[in-house]
Design a protein around this motif. Structure first.
Motif, short mmCIF file in Angstrom:
data_model
loop_
_atom_site.label_atom_id
_atom_site.label_comp_id
_atom_site.label_asym_id
_atom_site.label_seq_id
_atom_site.Cartn_x
_atom_site.Cartn_y
_atom_site.Cartn_z
N ASP A 1 0.83 -1.20 0.00
CA ASP A 1 0.00 0.00 0.00
C ASP A 1 0.87 1.26 0.00
O ASP A 1 0.63 2.20 -0.75
CB ASP A 1 -0.92 -0.03 1.23
N ALA A 2 1.90 1.25 0.83
CA ALA A 2 2.77 2.42 0.92
C ALA A 2 3.62 2.59 -0.35
O ALA A 2 3.78 3.69 -0.86
CB ALA A 2 3.67 2.30 2.15
N THR B 1 2.98 1.67 -3.35
CA THR B 1 2.20 2.01 -4.54
C THR B 1 1.28 3.21 -4.28
O THR B 1 0.53 3.59 -5.18
CB THR B 1 1.32 0.83 -4.97
N ASP B 2 1.34 3.74 -3.09
CA ASP B 2 0.46 4.84 -2.71
C ASP B 2 -1.01 4.46 -2.98
O ASP B 2 -1.81 5.27 -3.45
CB ASP B 2 0.85 6.09 -3.50
N ASP C 1 5.22 4.60 -8.36
CA ASP C 1 5.32 5.77 -9.22
C ASP C 1 4.69 5.36 -10.57
O ASP C 1 3.55 5.01 -10.59
CB ASP C 1 6.76 6.27 -9.34
N ASP D 1 6.99 4.81 8.18
CA ASP D 1 7.07 5.64 6.97
C ASP D 1 8.50 5.74 6.44
O ASP D 1 8.73 5.68 5.23
CB ASP D 1 6.51 7.04 7.23
N TYR E 1 9.23 2.45 4.69
CA TYR E 1 8.64 2.35 3.34
C TYR E 1 9.47 3.12 2.32
O TYR E 1 9.71 2.66 1.22
CB TYR E 1 7.20 2.89 3.33
N LYS E 2 9.88 4.32 2.75
CA LYS E 2 10.65 5.19 1.86
C LYS E 2 11.98 4.52 1.47
O LYS E 2 12.37 4.49 0.30
CB LYS E 2 10.93 6.51 2.58
N LYS F 1 11.40 1.51 -0.86
CA LYS F 1 11.07 1.95 -2.22
C LYS F 1 12.34 2.37 -2.98
O LYS F 1 12.54 1.99 -4.13
CB LYS F 1 10.09 3.12 -2.15
#
Lengths: 286, 317
Positions: free
Chosen positions: B75-76, B78-79, B105, B276, B279-280, B283
Protein backbone atom coordinates in the motif's frame (compact mmCIF):
# COMPACT_ATOMS: atom_id res chain seq x y z
CA UNK A 1 6.58 -82.00 45.76
CA UNK A 2 9.01 -82.26 42.94
CA UNK A 3 7.01 -80.33 40.36
CA UNK A 4 9.33 -77.40 40.27
CA UNK A 5 12.45 -79.41 40.64
CA UNK A 6 14.31 -80.53 37.60
CA UNK A 7 14.44 -84.25 38.19
CA UNK A 8 15.80 -85.22 34.84
CA UNK A 9 18.69 -83.45 33.18
CA UNK A 10 17.17 -81.13 30.58
CA UNK A 11 19.57 -78.98 28.73
CA UNK A 12 22.72 -80.95 28.59
CA UNK A 13 24.63 -79.08 25.91
CA UNK A 14 27.65 -77.50 27.41
CA UNK A 15 28.18 -73.86 26.57
CA UNK A 16 31.50 -74.76 25.03
CA UNK A 17 29.75 -77.01 22.53
CA UNK A 18 27.20 -74.31 21.63
CA UNK A 19 26.90 -73.68 17.90
CA UNK A 20 27.87 -70.15 16.97
CA UNK A 21 25.38 -68.32 14.78
CA UNK A 22 27.18 -65.58 12.90
CA UNK A 23 26.00 -62.05 13.59
CA UNK A 24 23.34 -60.95 11.11
CA UNK A 25 22.86 -64.34 9.51
CA UNK A 26 19.10 -63.96 9.70
CA UNK A 27 16.77 -61.23 8.66
CA UNK A 28 13.34 -60.78 10.16
CA UNK A 29 10.86 -58.73 8.16
CA UNK A 30 9.68 -55.88 10.40
CA UNK A 31 6.27 -56.00 8.75
CA UNK A 32 5.22 -59.68 8.63
CA UNK A 33 7.94 -61.07 10.95
CA UNK A 34 8.95 -63.76 8.49
CA UNK A 35 12.53 -64.86 8.97
CA UNK A 36 14.86 -65.55 6.07
CA UNK A 37 18.63 -65.79 5.82
CA UNK A 38 20.41 -62.51 5.25
CA UNK A 39 21.79 -63.91 2.02
CA UNK A 40 18.29 -64.64 0.72
CA UNK A 41 17.21 -61.19 1.80
CA UNK A 42 19.96 -59.53 -0.23
CA UNK A 43 19.29 -61.80 -3.21
CA UNK A 44 15.69 -60.60 -3.13
CA UNK A 45 16.88 -56.97 -3.29
CA UNK A 46 16.00 -56.58 0.40
CA UNK A 47 12.29 -57.02 -0.34
CA UNK A 48 10.26 -59.46 1.72
CA UNK A 49 9.13 -62.36 -0.40
CA UNK A 50 6.01 -62.87 1.69
CA UNK A 51 4.53 -59.42 2.33
CA UNK A 52 6.43 -57.27 -0.17
CA UNK A 53 7.92 -55.01 2.49
CA UNK A 54 10.70 -52.94 0.90
CA UNK A 55 13.57 -52.76 3.34
CA UNK A 56 15.69 -49.61 3.13
CA UNK A 57 18.82 -49.93 1.04
CA UNK A 58 21.40 -47.33 0.09
CA UNK A 59 23.43 -46.20 -2.89
CA UNK A 60 25.46 -49.40 -2.96
CA UNK A 61 22.31 -51.47 -3.34
CA UNK A 62 20.63 -49.28 -5.92
CA UNK A 63 23.76 -48.87 -8.03
CA UNK A 64 24.13 -52.65 -8.09
CA UNK A 65 20.51 -53.10 -9.13
CA UNK A 66 20.39 -50.36 -11.76
CA UNK A 67 23.76 -50.13 -13.50
CA UNK A 68 24.48 -52.83 -16.08
CA UNK A 69 26.64 -55.53 -14.45
CA UNK A 70 26.83 -53.25 -11.44
CA UNK A 71 29.49 -51.18 -13.20
CA UNK A 72 29.66 -47.43 -12.69
CA UNK A 73 32.06 -44.53 -12.27
CA UNK A 74 31.48 -42.33 -9.27
CA UNK A 75 31.41 -38.56 -9.83
CA UNK A 76 33.09 -36.29 -7.29
CA UNK A 77 33.36 -39.05 -4.65
CA UNK A 78 35.81 -37.15 -2.51
CA UNK A 79 33.98 -33.95 -1.67
CA UNK A 80 33.07 -33.64 1.98
CA UNK A 81 31.37 -31.18 4.29
CA UNK A 82 33.54 -28.55 5.90
CA UNK A 83 31.31 -27.34 8.76
CA UNK A 84 31.36 -23.72 7.56
CA UNK A 85 29.06 -22.53 10.39
CA UNK A 86 31.06 -24.30 13.11
CA UNK A 87 27.72 -25.60 14.24
CA UNK A 88 27.37 -26.96 17.72
CA UNK A 89 24.32 -28.21 19.60
CA UNK A 90 24.70 -31.02 22.11
CA UNK A 91 27.54 -32.25 19.86
CA UNK A 92 29.66 -30.48 17.32
CA UNK A 93 28.74 -30.99 13.68
CA UNK A 94 32.32 -32.08 12.99
CA UNK A 95 31.91 -34.90 15.53
CA UNK A 96 28.60 -35.90 14.03
CA UNK A 97 30.18 -36.03 10.58
CA UNK A 98 33.10 -38.11 11.80
CA UNK A 99 30.79 -40.53 13.60
CA UNK A 100 28.59 -40.88 10.51
CA UNK A 101 31.60 -41.48 8.27
CA UNK A 102 32.92 -44.12 10.60
CA UNK A 103 29.55 -45.84 10.98
CA UNK A 104 28.70 -45.92 7.29
CA UNK A 105 32.01 -45.82 5.47
CA UNK A 106 30.43 -43.11 3.30
CA UNK A 107 31.62 -39.56 2.75
CA UNK A 108 28.15 -37.98 2.89
CA UNK A 109 24.44 -38.71 2.39
CA UNK A 110 24.51 -39.02 -1.40
CA UNK A 111 26.58 -40.56 -4.15
CA UNK A 112 26.47 -39.74 -7.84
CA UNK A 113 27.66 -42.10 -10.55
CA UNK A 114 27.57 -42.49 -14.30
CA UNK A 115 27.19 -45.76 -16.13
CA UNK A 116 24.78 -47.61 -18.35
CA UNK A 117 21.25 -48.77 -17.75
CA UNK A 118 20.18 -51.38 -20.32
CA UNK A 119 22.87 -49.99 -22.57
CA UNK A 120 21.75 -46.38 -22.21
CA UNK A 121 24.19 -43.88 -20.72
CA UNK A 122 22.75 -42.46 -17.53
CA UNK A 123 23.74 -40.47 -14.44
CA UNK A 124 22.26 -41.61 -11.13
CA UNK A 125 22.39 -39.82 -7.79
CA UNK A 126 21.33 -41.88 -4.80
CA UNK A 127 20.86 -40.88 -1.19
CA UNK A 128 22.08 -42.83 1.83
CA UNK A 129 19.73 -42.61 4.78
CA UNK A 130 22.21 -44.00 7.32
CA UNK A 131 24.33 -40.89 6.92
CA UNK A 132 22.71 -38.34 9.31
CA UNK A 133 19.22 -39.33 8.19
CA UNK A 134 20.02 -38.76 4.53
CA UNK A 135 19.94 -35.06 5.28
CA UNK A 136 20.75 -32.56 2.55
CA UNK A 137 23.68 -30.26 3.13
CA UNK A 138 26.13 -28.58 0.76
CA UNK A 139 27.71 -31.88 -0.29
CA UNK A 140 24.41 -33.44 -1.31
CA UNK A 141 23.51 -30.34 -3.32
CA UNK A 142 26.91 -30.14 -4.95
CA UNK A 143 26.96 -33.83 -5.93
CA UNK A 144 23.49 -33.55 -7.49
CA UNK A 145 24.60 -30.41 -9.33
CA UNK A 146 27.71 -32.20 -10.63
CA UNK A 147 25.58 -35.15 -11.72
CA UNK A 148 23.24 -32.88 -13.65
CA UNK A 149 26.19 -31.08 -15.23
CA UNK A 150 27.61 -34.43 -16.31
CA UNK A 151 24.26 -35.44 -17.81
CA UNK A 152 24.12 -32.10 -19.65
CA UNK A 153 27.62 -32.61 -20.99
CA UNK A 154 26.94 -36.15 -22.16
CA UNK A 155 23.39 -35.39 -23.29
CA UNK A 156 22.09 -38.25 -21.20
CA UNK A 157 19.23 -38.66 -18.70
CA UNK A 158 19.47 -38.02 -14.98
CA UNK A 159 17.90 -40.15 -12.25
CA UNK A 160 17.81 -39.26 -8.57
CA UNK A 161 16.84 -41.73 -5.87
CA UNK A 162 15.68 -39.85 -2.79
CA UNK A 163 15.71 -41.12 0.77
CA UNK A 164 16.00 -38.30 3.23
CA UNK A 165 14.69 -36.66 6.36
CA UNK A 166 15.09 -33.27 4.67
CA UNK A 167 17.50 -30.40 5.05
CA UNK A 168 20.55 -30.74 7.29
CA UNK A 169 19.96 -28.36 10.17
CA UNK A 170 23.65 -28.15 11.00
CA UNK A 171 24.21 -26.33 7.72
CA UNK A 172 21.23 -24.02 8.29
CA UNK A 173 20.86 -21.44 5.49
CA UNK A 174 23.40 -23.25 3.34
CA UNK A 175 21.33 -26.40 3.43
CA UNK A 176 18.10 -24.48 2.65
CA UNK A 177 19.74 -23.04 -0.44
CA UNK A 178 20.57 -26.51 -1.75
CA UNK A 179 16.88 -26.71 -2.58
CA UNK A 180 17.34 -23.65 -4.79
CA UNK A 181 20.65 -24.88 -6.20
CA UNK A 182 19.39 -28.31 -7.24
CA UNK A 183 16.21 -26.81 -8.72
CA UNK A 184 18.27 -24.27 -10.66
CA UNK A 185 20.40 -27.03 -12.20
CA UNK A 186 17.30 -29.11 -12.97
CA UNK A 187 15.80 -26.16 -14.82
CA UNK A 188 18.81 -26.28 -17.16
CA UNK A 189 18.38 -30.01 -17.71
CA UNK A 190 14.73 -29.44 -18.50
CA UNK A 191 15.57 -26.64 -20.93
CA UNK A 192 18.02 -28.96 -22.69
CA UNK A 193 15.19 -31.46 -23.17
CA UNK A 194 16.91 -34.18 -21.17
CA UNK A 195 14.79 -36.48 -19.01
CA UNK A 196 14.90 -36.44 -15.26
CA UNK A 197 13.28 -39.27 -13.33
CA UNK A 198 12.82 -38.90 -9.60
CA UNK A 199 12.61 -42.14 -7.62
CA UNK A 200 11.14 -41.60 -4.16
CA UNK A 201 11.91 -44.23 -1.54
CA UNK A 202 11.15 -44.63 2.14
CA UNK A 203 11.39 -42.01 3.61
CA UNK A 204 11.44 -38.81 1.52
CA UNK A 205 10.43 -35.72 3.47
CA UNK A 206 11.09 -32.04 4.09
CA UNK A 207 13.28 -29.96 1.83
CA UNK A 208 14.07 -32.90 -0.44
CA UNK A 209 10.36 -33.41 -1.19
CA UNK A 210 10.01 -29.64 -1.62
CA UNK A 211 12.72 -29.56 -4.28
CA UNK A 212 14.27 -32.14 -6.58
CA UNK A 213 12.28 -35.20 -5.43
CA UNK A 214 9.00 -33.74 -6.72
CA UNK A 215 10.40 -32.27 -9.92
CA UNK A 216 10.82 -35.35 -12.08
CA UNK A 217 9.49 -35.53 -15.60
CA UNK A 218 8.29 -38.71 -13.99
CA UNK A 219 7.97 -39.23 -10.25
CA UNK A 220 8.20 -42.90 -9.37
CA UNK A 221 7.99 -44.33 -5.86
CA UNK A 222 8.59 -47.67 -4.22
CA UNK A 223 5.53 -49.19 -2.52
CA UNK A 224 4.49 -47.91 0.90
CA UNK A 225 7.26 -45.29 1.11
CA UNK A 226 6.69 -42.37 3.47
CA UNK A 227 6.66 -39.24 1.31
CA UNK A 228 5.70 -35.79 2.53
CA UNK A 229 6.71 -32.20 3.16
CA UNK A 230 6.00 -32.03 6.89
CA UNK A 231 6.76 -35.17 8.86
CA UNK A 232 3.76 -37.14 10.16
CA UNK A 233 4.49 -36.15 13.78
CA UNK A 234 4.38 -32.45 12.91
CA UNK A 235 1.14 -32.85 10.94
CA UNK A 236 -0.39 -34.75 13.84
CA UNK A 237 0.57 -32.01 16.28
CA UNK A 238 -0.79 -29.35 13.93
CA UNK A 239 -4.22 -30.89 13.48
CA UNK A 240 -4.41 -32.43 16.94
CA UNK A 241 -5.92 -35.64 15.59
CA UNK A 242 -4.80 -39.11 14.66
CA UNK A 243 -3.68 -39.40 11.07
CA UNK A 244 -5.66 -41.58 8.68
CA UNK A 245 -4.32 -45.00 7.77
CA UNK A 246 -1.84 -44.85 4.92
CA UNK A 247 -1.40 -41.07 5.16
CA UNK A 248 1.67 -39.82 3.28
CA UNK A 249 2.42 -43.25 1.86
CA UNK A 250 3.19 -43.83 -1.84
CA UNK A 251 -0.32 -45.10 -2.53
CA UNK A 252 -1.79 -41.95 -0.90
CA UNK A 253 0.40 -39.71 -3.08
CA UNK A 254 -0.49 -41.65 -6.22
CA UNK A 255 -4.17 -41.27 -5.34
CA UNK A 256 -3.76 -37.50 -4.87
CA UNK A 257 -1.95 -37.10 -8.16
CA UNK A 258 1.67 -36.54 -7.18
CA UNK A 259 3.23 -39.73 -8.51
CA UNK A 260 3.26 -41.17 -12.00
CA UNK A 261 3.65 -44.72 -10.79
CA UNK A 262 4.49 -47.01 -7.92
CA UNK A 263 7.09 -49.56 -8.94
CA UNK A 264 8.38 -52.52 -6.98
CA UNK A 265 12.12 -52.72 -6.61
CA UNK A 266 12.40 -55.87 -8.71
CA UNK A 267 10.81 -54.01 -11.64
CA UNK A 268 12.60 -50.71 -11.10
CA UNK A 269 15.36 -51.14 -13.68
CA UNK A 270 12.99 -52.34 -16.36
CA UNK A 271 10.49 -49.51 -15.75
CA UNK A 272 13.23 -46.89 -15.71
CA UNK A 273 14.60 -48.23 -18.99
CA UNK A 274 11.12 -48.13 -20.51
CA UNK A 275 10.56 -44.56 -19.33
CA UNK A 276 13.92 -43.35 -20.62
CA UNK A 277 13.30 -44.95 -24.00
CA UNK A 278 9.88 -43.30 -24.05
CA UNK A 279 11.35 -39.87 -23.36
CA UNK A 280 14.18 -39.83 -25.88
CA UNK A 281 16.61 -41.63 -28.13
CA UNK A 282 19.82 -41.91 -26.18
CA UNK A 283 22.62 -41.27 -26.45
CA UNK A 284 22.04 -37.91 -28.12
CA UNK A 285 25.63 -36.78 -27.81
CA UNK A 286 28.58 -39.04 -27.16
CA UNK B 1 2.65 0.40 21.25
CA UNK B 2 3.89 -3.03 22.18
CA UNK B 3 7.35 -3.44 23.66
CA UNK B 4 9.68 -6.42 23.67
CA UNK B 5 11.35 -7.26 26.96
CA UNK B 6 14.70 -5.74 25.93
CA UNK B 7 12.89 -2.59 24.84
CA UNK B 8 11.85 -1.96 28.47
CA UNK B 9 14.22 1.05 28.95
CA UNK B 10 12.67 2.64 25.85
CA UNK B 11 9.18 2.03 27.18
CA UNK B 12 10.03 3.66 30.52
CA UNK B 13 11.49 6.75 28.86
CA UNK B 14 8.53 7.07 26.52
CA UNK B 15 6.22 6.84 29.50
CA UNK B 16 8.13 9.59 31.27
CA UNK B 17 7.94 11.71 28.17
CA UNK B 18 4.19 11.19 27.92
CA UNK B 19 3.80 12.14 31.60
CA UNK B 20 5.88 15.26 31.13
CA UNK B 21 3.77 16.34 28.18
CA UNK B 22 0.57 15.68 30.07
CA UNK B 23 1.80 17.67 33.04
CA UNK B 24 2.67 20.59 30.81
CA UNK B 25 -0.80 20.64 29.33
CA UNK B 26 -2.52 20.43 32.69
CA UNK B 27 -0.42 22.83 34.74
CA UNK B 28 1.34 25.20 32.35
CA UNK B 29 4.66 24.18 33.83
CA UNK B 30 7.34 24.48 31.21
CA UNK B 31 8.55 20.97 30.52
CA UNK B 32 10.11 21.76 27.15
CA UNK B 33 13.70 21.22 28.26
CA UNK B 34 12.86 18.01 30.06
CA UNK B 35 10.96 16.72 27.04
CA UNK B 36 13.88 17.49 24.77
CA UNK B 37 16.25 15.76 27.15
CA UNK B 38 14.02 12.72 27.27
CA UNK B 39 13.68 12.60 23.51
CA UNK B 40 17.41 12.68 22.97
CA UNK B 41 17.79 10.05 25.67
CA UNK B 42 15.23 7.84 23.93
CA UNK B 43 17.22 8.13 20.73
CA UNK B 44 20.41 7.31 22.56
CA UNK B 45 19.01 4.30 24.38
CA UNK B 46 17.24 3.01 21.26
CA UNK B 47 20.43 3.31 19.30
CA UNK B 48 22.46 1.49 21.90
CA UNK B 49 19.88 -1.31 22.18
CA UNK B 50 19.37 -1.67 18.44
CA UNK B 51 23.01 -1.55 17.49
CA UNK B 52 23.76 -4.52 19.73
CA UNK B 53 20.90 -6.92 19.04
CA UNK B 54 21.65 -10.59 19.57
CA UNK B 55 20.41 -13.00 16.89
CA UNK B 56 17.54 -14.08 19.13
CA UNK B 57 16.53 -10.46 19.77
CA UNK B 58 16.50 -9.88 16.02
CA UNK B 59 14.18 -12.87 15.66
CA UNK B 60 11.93 -11.21 18.24
CA UNK B 61 11.98 -7.88 16.38
CA UNK B 62 11.13 -9.69 13.13
CA UNK B 63 7.97 -10.89 14.88
CA UNK B 64 7.17 -7.62 16.61
CA UNK B 65 3.38 -7.21 16.69
CA UNK B 66 3.64 -3.59 15.50
CA UNK B 67 5.83 -4.44 12.52
CA UNK B 68 4.38 -3.64 9.10
CA UNK B 69 3.15 -6.62 7.09
CA UNK B 70 3.14 -7.26 3.35
CA UNK B 71 -0.04 -5.35 2.47
CA UNK B 72 1.16 -2.34 4.51
CA UNK B 73 4.30 -2.26 2.42
CA UNK B 74 2.48 -2.72 -0.88
CA UNK B 75 0.00 0.00 0.00
CA UNK B 76 2.77 2.42 0.92
CA UNK B 77 5.02 1.55 -2.03
CA UNK B 78 2.20 2.01 -4.54
CA UNK B 79 0.46 4.84 -2.71
CA UNK B 80 -2.71 2.75 -2.89
CA UNK B 81 -2.45 2.10 -6.64
CA UNK B 82 -2.73 -1.63 -6.15
CA UNK B 83 -5.27 -4.24 -7.13
CA UNK B 84 -5.21 -7.51 -5.29
CA UNK B 85 -5.70 -10.60 -7.45
CA UNK B 86 -7.08 -13.75 -5.89
CA UNK B 87 -7.08 -17.49 -6.33
CA UNK B 88 -4.95 -20.27 -7.76
CA UNK B 89 -7.59 -21.24 -10.39
CA UNK B 90 -7.63 -24.78 -9.03
CA UNK B 91 -8.70 -25.09 -5.43
CA UNK B 92 -9.24 -21.79 -3.62
CA UNK B 93 -7.88 -18.44 -2.58
CA UNK B 94 -5.19 -18.70 0.07
CA UNK B 95 -5.45 -15.76 2.45
CA UNK B 96 -1.91 -16.31 3.74
CA UNK B 97 -0.49 -15.39 0.32
CA UNK B 98 -1.45 -12.13 -1.36
CA UNK B 99 -0.51 -10.58 -4.66
CA UNK B 100 -1.43 -8.29 -7.49
CA UNK B 101 -0.36 -5.51 -9.82
CA UNK B 102 0.62 -2.20 -8.32
CA UNK B 103 2.11 1.00 -9.67
CA UNK B 104 5.21 2.20 -7.92
CA UNK B 105 5.32 5.77 -9.22
CA UNK B 106 4.83 4.98 -12.94
CA UNK B 107 6.25 1.52 -12.93
CA UNK B 108 3.90 -1.46 -12.87
CA UNK B 109 5.15 -4.23 -10.58
CA UNK B 110 3.69 -7.60 -9.60
CA UNK B 111 3.78 -7.74 -5.81
CA UNK B 112 3.50 -11.10 -4.05
CA UNK B 113 3.97 -11.99 -0.40
CA UNK B 114 2.84 -13.86 2.68
CA UNK B 115 0.39 -11.93 4.81
CA UNK B 116 0.07 -12.08 8.58
CA UNK B 117 -2.88 -10.78 10.60
CA UNK B 118 -2.92 -7.86 13.01
CA UNK B 119 -5.23 -9.33 15.67
CA UNK B 120 -6.41 -12.75 16.80
CA UNK B 121 -9.26 -12.90 14.30
CA UNK B 122 -7.13 -11.69 11.41
CA UNK B 123 -4.24 -13.93 12.38
CA UNK B 124 -6.55 -16.91 12.03
CA UNK B 125 -7.98 -15.56 8.77
CA UNK B 126 -4.43 -15.24 7.42
CA UNK B 127 -3.43 -18.61 8.91
CA UNK B 128 -0.54 -16.85 10.70
CA UNK B 129 1.14 -16.22 7.35
CA UNK B 130 1.52 -19.94 6.69
CA UNK B 131 0.51 -20.64 3.12
CA UNK B 132 -1.03 -23.85 1.83
CA UNK B 133 -0.11 -25.33 -1.57
CA UNK B 134 -2.75 -23.17 -3.25
CA UNK B 135 -0.93 -20.10 -1.92
CA UNK B 136 2.28 -21.13 -3.67
CA UNK B 137 0.30 -21.98 -6.80
CA UNK B 138 -1.44 -18.61 -6.70
CA UNK B 139 1.97 -16.98 -6.39
CA UNK B 140 3.22 -18.89 -9.43
CA UNK B 141 0.10 -18.01 -11.42
CA UNK B 142 0.68 -14.33 -10.70
CA UNK B 143 4.36 -14.62 -11.61
CA UNK B 144 3.40 -16.15 -14.94
CA UNK B 145 0.95 -13.31 -15.47
CA UNK B 146 3.69 -10.79 -14.79
CA UNK B 147 6.01 -12.63 -17.16
CA UNK B 148 3.38 -12.63 -19.91
CA UNK B 149 3.03 -8.86 -19.73
CA UNK B 150 6.69 -8.19 -19.04
CA UNK B 151 6.32 -6.73 -15.55
CA UNK B 152 8.98 -7.13 -12.87
CA UNK B 153 8.15 -9.15 -9.76
CA UNK B 154 8.76 -8.13 -6.15
CA UNK B 155 8.12 -10.75 -3.48
CA UNK B 156 7.86 -9.86 0.20
CA UNK B 157 8.71 -12.77 2.47
CA UNK B 158 7.24 -13.01 5.97
CA UNK B 159 6.31 -16.48 7.13
CA UNK B 160 6.91 -18.84 10.06
CA UNK B 161 6.81 -21.64 7.44
CA UNK B 162 4.60 -23.39 4.93
CA UNK B 163 1.51 -24.80 6.65
CA UNK B 164 2.13 -28.36 7.88
CA UNK B 165 -1.51 -29.48 7.80
CA UNK B 166 -3.22 -32.62 6.61
CA UNK B 167 -4.88 -31.03 3.60
CA UNK B 168 -1.67 -29.23 2.71
CA UNK B 169 -0.04 -32.64 2.41
CA UNK B 170 -2.95 -34.03 0.40
CA UNK B 171 -2.69 -31.18 -2.05
CA UNK B 172 1.09 -31.50 -2.36
CA UNK B 173 2.81 -28.83 -0.28
CA UNK B 174 6.20 -30.24 -1.28
CA UNK B 175 5.35 -30.27 -4.98
CA UNK B 176 3.94 -26.74 -4.86
CA UNK B 177 7.11 -25.29 -3.33
CA UNK B 178 9.41 -27.37 -5.55
CA UNK B 179 7.52 -26.22 -8.66
CA UNK B 180 7.97 -22.58 -7.68
CA UNK B 181 11.71 -23.05 -7.18
CA UNK B 182 12.30 -24.48 -10.65
CA UNK B 183 9.89 -22.12 -12.40
CA UNK B 184 11.23 -19.00 -10.70
CA UNK B 185 14.74 -19.89 -11.89
CA UNK B 186 13.59 -19.47 -15.48
CA UNK B 187 11.26 -16.46 -15.19
CA UNK B 188 12.02 -14.04 -18.02
CA UNK B 189 11.27 -10.91 -16.00
CA UNK B 190 13.32 -9.40 -13.14
CA UNK B 191 12.58 -10.86 -9.71
CA UNK B 192 13.46 -9.16 -6.42
CA UNK B 193 12.80 -11.03 -3.16
CA UNK B 194 12.85 -9.21 0.15
CA UNK B 195 12.59 -10.78 3.60
CA UNK B 196 10.53 -8.26 5.57
CA UNK B 197 9.98 -10.35 8.71
CA UNK B 198 10.41 -14.08 9.16
CA UNK B 199 12.07 -16.16 6.49
CA UNK B 200 11.40 -19.69 7.62
CA UNK B 201 12.57 -22.56 5.52
CA UNK B 202 10.95 -23.88 2.35
CA UNK B 203 7.88 -21.77 3.06
CA UNK B 204 9.97 -18.66 2.55
CA UNK B 205 12.11 -20.03 -0.28
CA UNK B 206 8.92 -20.94 -2.19
CA UNK B 207 8.70 -17.29 -3.26
CA UNK B 208 12.40 -16.59 -2.71
CA UNK B 209 14.26 -17.27 -5.97
CA UNK B 210 15.27 -13.94 -7.44
CA UNK B 211 17.88 -11.87 -9.21
CA UNK B 212 18.24 -10.02 -5.94
CA UNK B 213 17.45 -11.54 -2.56
CA UNK B 214 17.52 -8.90 0.15
CA UNK B 215 16.81 -8.86 3.88
CA UNK B 216 15.60 -6.01 6.01
CA UNK B 217 18.03 -5.42 8.84
CA UNK B 218 15.92 -6.94 11.62
CA UNK B 219 14.78 -10.13 9.95
CA UNK B 220 15.93 -13.72 9.85
CA UNK B 221 16.18 -16.34 7.15
CA UNK B 222 17.06 -19.99 7.74
CA UNK B 223 16.18 -23.61 7.26
CA UNK B 224 14.21 -23.81 10.51
CA UNK B 225 13.02 -21.53 13.32
CA UNK B 226 15.25 -21.35 16.41
CA UNK B 227 12.46 -22.90 18.51
CA UNK B 228 12.01 -25.93 16.26
CA UNK B 229 15.76 -26.31 15.93
CA UNK B 230 16.06 -26.32 19.71
CA UNK B 231 13.30 -28.89 20.07
CA UNK B 232 14.90 -31.23 17.54
CA UNK B 233 18.59 -30.93 18.39
CA UNK B 234 18.37 -30.21 22.13
CA UNK B 235 15.08 -32.06 22.55
CA UNK B 236 13.41 -29.16 24.34
CA UNK B 237 12.35 -25.56 23.65
CA UNK B 238 14.76 -23.95 26.09
CA UNK B 239 17.73 -23.53 23.78
CA UNK B 240 16.18 -21.16 21.26
CA UNK B 241 18.77 -18.46 21.98
CA UNK B 242 21.68 -20.82 21.34
CA UNK B 243 19.87 -22.17 18.29
CA UNK B 244 19.43 -18.62 16.96
CA UNK B 245 23.17 -18.08 17.33
CA UNK B 246 24.12 -21.43 15.81
CA UNK B 247 21.84 -21.08 12.79
CA UNK B 248 23.61 -17.91 11.57
CA UNK B 249 20.23 -16.59 10.50
CA UNK B 250 20.74 -12.80 10.51
CA UNK B 251 21.20 -10.71 7.40
CA UNK B 252 24.87 -10.13 8.15
CA UNK B 253 25.55 -13.86 8.48
CA UNK B 254 23.47 -14.79 5.45
CA UNK B 255 25.24 -12.19 3.34
CA UNK B 256 28.70 -13.23 4.44
CA UNK B 257 27.82 -16.82 3.49
CA UNK B 258 26.82 -15.59 0.03
CA UNK B 259 23.19 -16.66 0.50
CA UNK B 260 21.57 -13.22 0.19
CA UNK B 261 22.63 -10.24 -1.90
CA UNK B 262 22.15 -7.39 0.51
CA UNK B 263 20.74 -5.92 3.69
CA UNK B 264 18.34 -3.00 3.75
CA UNK B 265 18.87 -0.83 6.84
CA UNK B 266 15.88 -0.17 9.05
CA UNK B 267 15.14 3.18 10.71
CA UNK B 268 16.21 3.68 14.32
CA UNK B 269 14.29 1.34 16.61
CA UNK B 270 13.24 -0.98 13.77
CA UNK B 271 10.66 -0.87 10.98
CA UNK B 272 7.80 -0.76 13.49
CA UNK B 273 9.16 2.36 15.22
CA UNK B 274 9.15 4.46 12.05
CA UNK B 275 7.18 2.66 9.35
CA UNK B 276 7.07 5.64 6.97
CA UNK B 277 10.84 5.91 6.97
CA UNK B 278 11.00 2.17 6.33
CA UNK B 279 8.64 2.35 3.34
CA UNK B 280 10.65 5.19 1.86
CA UNK B 281 13.90 3.30 2.27
CA UNK B 282 12.47 0.12 0.79
CA UNK B 283 11.07 1.95 -2.22
CA UNK B 284 14.44 3.54 -2.86
CA UNK B 285 16.14 0.13 -2.74
CA UNK B 286 13.62 -1.58 -5.00
CA UNK B 287 13.90 1.18 -7.58
CA UNK B 288 17.67 1.09 -7.44
CA UNK B 289 17.73 -2.63 -8.20
CA UNK B 290 14.99 -2.47 -10.82
CA UNK B 291 16.91 0.23 -12.66
CA UNK B 292 19.78 -2.22 -13.01
CA UNK B 293 17.74 -5.34 -13.71
CA UNK B 294 15.05 -4.10 -16.11
CA UNK B 295 17.39 -3.06 -18.97
CA UNK B 296 19.28 -6.38 -18.83
CA UNK B 297 18.80 -9.06 -21.46
CA UNK B 298 16.46 -11.79 -20.12
CA UNK B 299 18.75 -14.69 -20.99
CA UNK B 300 21.67 -13.00 -19.33
CA UNK B 301 19.59 -12.27 -16.24
CA UNK B 302 18.41 -15.88 -16.01
CA UNK B 303 21.96 -17.10 -16.50
CA UNK B 304 23.21 -14.87 -13.68
CA UNK B 305 20.36 -15.96 -11.41
CA UNK B 306 21.13 -19.64 -11.95
CA UNK B 307 24.87 -19.12 -11.51
CA UNK B 308 24.24 -17.34 -8.24
CA UNK B 309 22.15 -20.13 -6.71
CA UNK B 310 24.43 -22.81 -8.17
CA UNK B 311 27.39 -21.32 -6.32
CA UNK B 312 25.69 -21.64 -2.92
CA UNK B 313 27.15 -24.14 -0.48
CA UNK B 314 30.53 -24.81 1.09
CA UNK B 315 32.35 -28.13 0.55
CA UNK B 316 35.85 -29.54 0.77
CA UNK B 317 36.81 -30.89 -2.60
Amino acid sequence: MGWFKRIQEGITTKSTEKKEIPEGAWYQCPSCKTVVTSQQHVERMSVCNYCGHHDRIGSEGYFKILFDEGKFREIAPKITSSDPLEFEDTKTYTDRLEAAKKKTGLSDALRTASGELNGMPVVISCMDFQFIGGSMGSVVGEKIARGIDHALKKGCPFICISKSGGARMMEAGLSLMQMAKTSARLSLLSKAGLPYISVLTDPTTGGVTASFAMLGDMNIAEPNALIGFAGPRVVKETIGKELPEGFQRSEFLLEHGFLDAIVERKDLKEKLAFSLRAMGDFPKVQ
Amino acid sequence: MNYLEFEEPIRQLREQLAQAKELQEQSDVDMETLAQDLESKIREVTESIYSNLTPWQRVQVSRHPDRPYTLNYIDALTDGNFMELHGDRTVKDDKAMVGGFGFMDDQCVMFIGQQKGINTKMRQYRNFGMANPEGYRKALRLMRLAEKFNRPIVTLIDTPGAYPGLEAEERGQGEAIARNLIEMCQLRVPVICIVIGEGASGGALGIGIGDRVLMLENTWYSVISPESCSSILWRNWEHKKEAAEALKLTGTDMQSLGLVDGIIPEPLGGAHAQPDAMYKQLKKEIKKHLNKLVPMDSDKRIDQRIRKFSAMGVVNS
